[in-house]
Design a protein around this motif. Structure first.
Motif, PDB file in Angstrom:
ATOM      1  N   LYS A 219       0.890  -1.024   0.073  1.00 22.12           N
ATOM      2  CA  LYS A 219       0.136  -0.017   0.237  1.00 22.12           C
ATOM      3  C   LYS A 219       0.889   1.298   0.096  1.00 22.12           C
ATOM      4  CE  LYS A 219      -3.760  -2.124  -0.270  1.00 22.12           C
ATOM      5  NZ  LYS A 219      -4.685  -2.341  -1.639  1.00 22.12           N
ATOM      6  N   GLU A 220       1.901   1.303   0.631  1.00 23.29           N
ATOM      7  CA  GLU A 220       2.973   2.345   0.556  1.00 23.29           C
ATOM      8  C   GLU A 220       3.371   2.797  -1.076  1.00 23.29           C
ATOM      9  OE1 GLU A 220       7.475   3.726   2.450  1.00 23.29           O
ATOM     10  OE2 GLU A 220       6.286   1.778   3.062  1.00 23.29           O
ATOM     11  N   LEU A 221       3.782   1.816  -1.688  1.00 25.87           N
ATOM     12  CA  LEU A 221       4.026   1.610  -2.782  1.00 25.87           C
ATOM     13  C   LEU A 221       2.896   2.257  -3.956  1.00 25.87           C
ATOM     14  CD1 LEU A 221       6.262   1.468  -5.344  1.00 25.87           C
ATOM     15  CD2 LEU A 221       5.589  -0.784  -5.598  1.00 25.87           C
ATOM     16  N   GLU A 222       1.709   1.807  -3.420  1.00 28.86           N
ATOM     17  CA  GLU A 222       0.495   2.210  -4.345  1.00 28.86           C
ATOM     18  C   GLU A 222       0.511   3.599  -4.060  1.00 28.86           C
ATOM     19  OE1 GLU A 222      -3.999   0.296  -5.168  1.00 28.86           O
ATOM     20  OE2 GLU A 222      -3.256   0.714  -2.740  1.00 28.86           O
ATOM     21  N   THR A 223       0.281   3.916  -2.971  1.00 31.26           N
ATOM     22  CA  THR A 223       0.133   5.761  -2.349  1.00 31.26           C
ATOM     23  C   THR A 223       1.291   6.205  -3.382  1.00 31.26           C
ATOM     24  OG1 THR A 223      -0.460   5.144  -0.275  1.00 31.26           O
ATOM     25  CG2 THR A 223       0.317   7.221  -0.784  1.00 31.26           C
ATOM     26  N   LYS A 224       2.320   5.917  -3.572  1.00 26.89           N
ATOM     27  CA  LYS A 224       3.418   6.698  -4.362  1.00 26.89           C
ATOM     28  C   LYS A 224       3.054   6.740  -5.541  1.00 26.89           C
ATOM     29  CE  LYS A 224       7.465   5.481  -1.347  1.00 26.89           C
ATOM     30  NZ  LYS A 224       8.822   4.889  -1.243  1.00 26.89           N
ATOM     31  N   ILE A 225       2.611   5.492  -6.282  1.00 27.70           N
ATOM     32  CA  ILE A 225       2.168   5.420  -7.721  1.00 27.70           C
ATOM     33  C   ILE A 225       0.894   6.436  -8.031  1.00 27.70           C
ATOM     34  CG2 ILE A 225       1.268   4.020  -9.267  1.00 27.70           C
ATOM     35  CD1 ILE A 225       2.822   1.844  -8.283  1.00 27.70           C
ATOM     36  N   LEU A 226      -0.175   6.358  -7.178  1.00 28.97           N
ATOM     37  CA  LEU A 226      -1.207   7.339  -7.178  1.00 28.97           C
ATOM     38  C   LEU A 226      -0.993   8.673  -6.941  1.00 28.97           C
ATOM     39  CD1 LEU A 226      -3.774   5.047  -5.431  1.00 28.97           C
ATOM     40  CD2 LEU A 226      -3.483   5.232  -7.603  1.00 28.97           C
ATOM     41  N   THR A 227       0.137   8.950  -6.073  1.00 28.88           N
ATOM     42  CA  THR A 227       0.499  10.271  -6.029  1.00 28.88           C
ATOM     43  C   THR A 227       1.180  10.702  -7.242  1.00 28.88           C
ATOM     44  OG1 THR A 227       0.862  10.152  -3.682  1.00 28.88           O
ATOM     45  CG2 THR A 227       1.987  11.850  -4.929  1.00 28.88           C
ATOM     46  N   LEU A 228       1.891   9.927  -7.974  1.00 30.99           N
ATOM     47  CA  LEU A 228       2.724  10.301  -9.093  1.00 30.99           C
ATOM     48  C   LEU A 228       1.432  10.538 -10.304  1.00 30.99           C
ATOM     49  CD1 LEU A 228       5.579  10.578 -10.136  1.00 30.99           C
ATOM     50  CD2 LEU A 228       5.461   8.061 -10.933  1.00 30.99           C
ATOM     51  N   ALA A 229       0.369   9.537 -10.076  1.00 29.54           N
ATOM     52  CA  ALA A 229      -0.646   9.745 -11.375  1.00 29.54           C
ATOM     53  C   ALA A 229      -1.476  11.066 -11.026  1.00 29.54           C
ATOM     54  CB  ALA A 229      -1.534   8.490 -11.002  1.00 29.54           C
ATOM     55  N   GLU A 230      -1.482  11.410  -9.903  1.00 21.77           N
ATOM     56  CA  GLU A 230      -2.294  12.801  -9.436  1.00 21.77           C
ATOM     57  C   GLU A 230      -1.399  13.988  -9.983  1.00 21.77           C
ATOM     58  OE1 GLU A 230      -4.099  15.082  -5.742  1.00 21.77           O
ATOM     59  OE2 GLU A 230      -3.122  13.176  -5.396  1.00 21.77           O
ATOM     60  N   GLN A 231       0.128  13.836 -10.006  1.00 21.11           N
ATOM     61  CA  GLN A 231       0.940  14.875 -10.403  1.00 21.11           C
ATOM     62  C   GLN A 231       0.670  14.979 -11.825  1.00 21.11           C
ATOM     63  OE1 GLN A 231       4.709  13.589  -7.898  1.00 21.11           O
ATOM     64  NE2 GLN A 231       5.004  15.024  -9.206  1.00 21.11           N
ATOM     65  N   ALA A 232       0.520  13.735 -12.536  1.00 17.51           N
ATOM     66  CA  ALA A 232       0.270  13.713 -14.111  1.00 17.51           C
ATOM     67  C   ALA A 232      -1.023  14.068 -14.680  1.00 17.51           C
ATOM     68  CB  ALA A 232       0.656  12.518 -14.614  1.00 17.51           C
ATOM     69  N   GLN A 233      -2.063  14.342 -13.374  1.00 25.99           N
ATOM     70  CA  GLN A 233      -3.382  14.458 -13.823  1.00 25.99           C
ATOM     71  C   GLN A 233      -4.162  13.425 -14.556  1.00 25.99           C
ATOM     72  OE1 GLN A 233      -3.385  18.338 -15.728  1.00 25.99           O
ATOM     73  NE2 GLN A 233      -3.422  19.575 -13.975  1.00 25.99           N
ATOM     74  N   ILE A 234      -3.745  12.255 -13.861  1.00 24.77           N
ATOM     75  CA  ILE A 234      -4.163  10.875 -14.489  1.00 24.77           C
ATOM     76  C   ILE A 234      -5.223  10.233 -13.284  1.00 24.77           C
ATOM     77  CG2 ILE A 234      -3.945   8.585 -15.054  1.00 24.77           C
ATOM     78  CD1 ILE A 234      -1.250   9.534 -16.187  1.00 24.77           C
ATOM     79  N   PRO A 235      -6.632  10.299 -13.795  1.00 23.04           N
ATOM     80  CA  PRO A 235      -7.599   9.681 -12.848  1.00 23.04           C
ATOM     81  C   PRO A 235      -7.165   7.993 -12.658  1.00 23.04           C
ATOM     82  CG  PRO A 235      -8.625   9.925 -14.941  1.00 23.04           C
ATOM     83  CD  PRO A 235      -7.212  10.683 -14.796  1.00 23.04           C
ATOM     84  N   ALA A 236      -6.743   7.866 -11.308  1.00 24.86           N
ATOM     85  CA  ALA A 236      -6.516   6.297 -10.895  1.00 24.86           C
ATOM     86  C   ALA A 236      -6.847   5.910  -9.573  1.00 24.86           C
ATOM     87  CB  ALA A 236      -4.969   6.067 -11.339  1.00 24.86           C
ATOM     88  N   GLU A 237      -7.672   5.155  -9.151  1.00 26.45           N
ATOM     89  CA  GLU A 237      -7.791   4.692  -7.902  1.00 26.45           C
ATOM     90  C   GLU A 237      -7.189   3.665  -7.385  1.00 26.45           C
ATOM     91  OE1 GLU A 237     -12.051   4.366  -7.581  1.00 26.45           O
ATOM     92  OE2 GLU A 237     -12.520   6.402  -8.014  1.00 26.45           O
ATOM     93  N   HIS A 238      -6.873   2.510  -8.248  1.00 27.56           N
ATOM     94  CA  HIS A 238      -6.119   1.509  -7.718  1.00 27.56           C
ATOM     95  C   HIS A 238      -4.958   0.917  -8.813  1.00 27.56           C
ATOM     96  CE1 HIS A 238      -9.361   0.497  -4.833  1.00 27.56           C
ATOM     97  NE2 HIS A 238     -10.094   0.836  -5.714  1.00 27.56           N
ATOM     98  N   VAL A 239      -3.993   0.235  -8.255  1.00 26.08           N
ATOM     99  CA  VAL A 239      -3.026  -0.172  -8.880  1.00 26.08           C
ATOM    100  C   VAL A 239      -3.007  -2.186  -8.629  1.00 26.08           C
ATOM    101  CG1 VAL A 239      -0.553  -0.361  -9.324  1.00 26.08           C
ATOM    102  CG2 VAL A 239      -1.413   1.493  -8.541  1.00 26.08           C
ATOM    103  N   TYR A 240      -2.907  -2.674  -9.742  1.00 28.50           N
ATOM    104  CA  TYR A 240      -3.097  -3.977  -9.775  1.00 28.50           C
ATOM    105  C   TYR A 240      -1.652  -4.509  -9.793  1.00 28.50           C
ATOM    106  CZ  TYR A 240      -8.290  -3.229 -10.019  1.00 28.50           C
ATOM    107  OH  TYR A 240      -9.477  -2.863  -9.750  1.00 28.50           O
TER     108      TYR A 240
END
Length: 438
Positions: A219-240
């Protein structure tokens, strides 16, 4: 007349076999003796030089494995064309249609019976090549998959392809019967919603047939990835993540699907063997594709090539049936036993167009790399990620020209590593070799 057609068919078959034999010899010489893909002098000793991050054994295995795979690729595709041609010349396709039509009057059931017979023959004839690919991957330590698991995937492949082919072929030949002149245009128009539909269901219906997908456990890595997606203005809720370790040692990550079914997916092998920063760079690369709308350009390009391909196929089929129909055992294009000719022509056109589509794909991959570097500002992690990807798959870093044109949808690793290292002015000399090099 029938006997004369059979004699010509035999001669045509012999000529095709001879040409195939000559082609195989030429490709063997080209792949194994026509050039060794040596590293340019200017790049020797840099972070892009595989000698700096791969052991001598890994370098040897990479060269050997790549040459065999490349040769197999260039031989297997024309061999498939030869199989289609032989099926037509021997009258097998026409025989399959006779058998299927004798069993029922229902057109859809006839189509299903014909396709099943044709699919079984193709599966059996091409099975040795597919098995050798599996054996080769196991021998070089890329695949970790057992034979029973591999066969299970093969059976799933067979039925998934059969189902989709049945749907496509049934609609296609219905259109041909309705309009022998414009069927290619109507078929193309139906290709648009069908392509989008398949891309929509792929992550939730097709992919889970082969592997288990579940939300990223870290979940820590998922948070980092989703934060990166937010920086790129990409709508994403989950990483699989997907359990690939039981099948391969290779590394991968990708974005799949469209709309609400789009997913960011990481192989568990990638999670196990790359650092967080290396994974984040790969994720930033995939986000680059999203930001630059490569998926939509890809769909548009695919549809354009499909339009041209279907039009050319219609012209070629009409000409070939008019001129050589008695030899190919085809009476008219609307008969389903003309399907091997359709598959033959479309396969040749797809192969011929691959240098162009691969070139566009390589350009997009380069753009995604550049975006990832701009977003992350961490070229060191990009370099080490590419180096580990190369090692895990025994990738060829500097392929021969024809290999690059016809096989590489991504730039060769030599180019990718050097460009990302150069992007931010990273020192080009490689660090001390890894422990395994000692």
């Amino acid at each position: 007349m029938e006997q004369g057609g059979n004699d010509i068919a035999k001669k045509m078959g012999i000529v095709a076999l001879l040409l195939f034999g000559v082609y195989v010899l030429c490709m063997y010489w080209y792949i194994f003796h026509g050039g060794d893909g040596t590293i340019p002098q200017a790049l020797k000793g840099t972070v892009a030089d595989p000698a700096m991050f791969m052991s001598e054994r890994e370098l040897y295995l990479s060269g050997e494995y790549s040459k065999i795979r490349n040769f197999l690729f260039f031989v297997a595709t024309p061999f498939e064309w030869l199989v289609y041609l032989v099926i037509l010349l021997m009258g097998l396709s026409r025989y399959f249609e006779k058998v299927s039509t004798a069993q029922t009057k229902w057109k859809l059931v006839q189509n299903a019976a014909y396709l099943f017979l044709l699919s079984i023959v193709l599966y059996v004839v091409l099975y040795p090549i597919e098995y050798y690919r599996f054996y080769l991957s196991k021998s070089y330590g890329i695949s970790t998959q057992g034979f029973s698991s591999w066969m299970r995937d093969g059976v799933i492949d067979f039925w998934v392809n059969f189902g989709m082919t049945f749907l496509i072929v049934s609609v296609l030949y219905w259109l041909i019967r309705k309009s022998t002149k414009r069927w290619w245009l109507f078929a193309w128009l139906l290709t648009i919603p069908f392509t989008i539909f398949v891309m929509f269901i792929q992550p939730v219906v097709i992919d889970p047939l082969y592997n288990d997908f579940y939300p990223l456990k870290n979940k820590e890595l998922e948070t980092k990835i989703l934060t990166l997606a937010e920086q790129a203005q990409i709508p994403a809720e989950h990483v699989y993540e997907v359990n690939m370790a039981e099948k391969t040692n290779a590394l991968n990550a990708y974005v799949t699907g469209v709309g609400s079914n789009s997913r960011i997916v990481l192989w568990d092998t990638t999670l196990n063997r790359l650092s967080d920063n290396e994974i984040l760079f790969i994720m930033a690369h995939e986000m680059g594709h999203y930001v630059e709308k490569h998926i939509y350009f890809g769909i548009a390009g695919y549809l354009l090539l499909t339009l041209i391909g279907l039009w050319l196929t219609s012209k070629c089929m009409k000409w070939l049936i008019t001129r050589y129909g008695h030899i190919l055992k085809i009476i008219k294009i609307s008969d389903i036993h003309s399907l091997p000719l359709f598959l033959l022509i479309t396969s040749i056109l797809l192969f011929a167009s691959s240098p162009l589509s691969n070139y566009i794909s390589r350009y997009q991959e380069t753009r995604a790399d550049q975006y990832a570097i701009s977003l992350m500002g961490d070229q060191a992690s990009a370099v080490t990620a590419f180096q580990k990807l190369t090692k895990s798959g025994l990738s060829e870093v500097n392929p021969q020209l024809l290999v690059k044109w016809f096989r590489y949808t991504h730039p060769p690793m030599l180019e990718r590593i050097y460009k990302v290292a150069e992007k931010e002015g990273q020192k080009k000399e490689a660090p001390i070799k890894e422990e395994q090099k000692k």
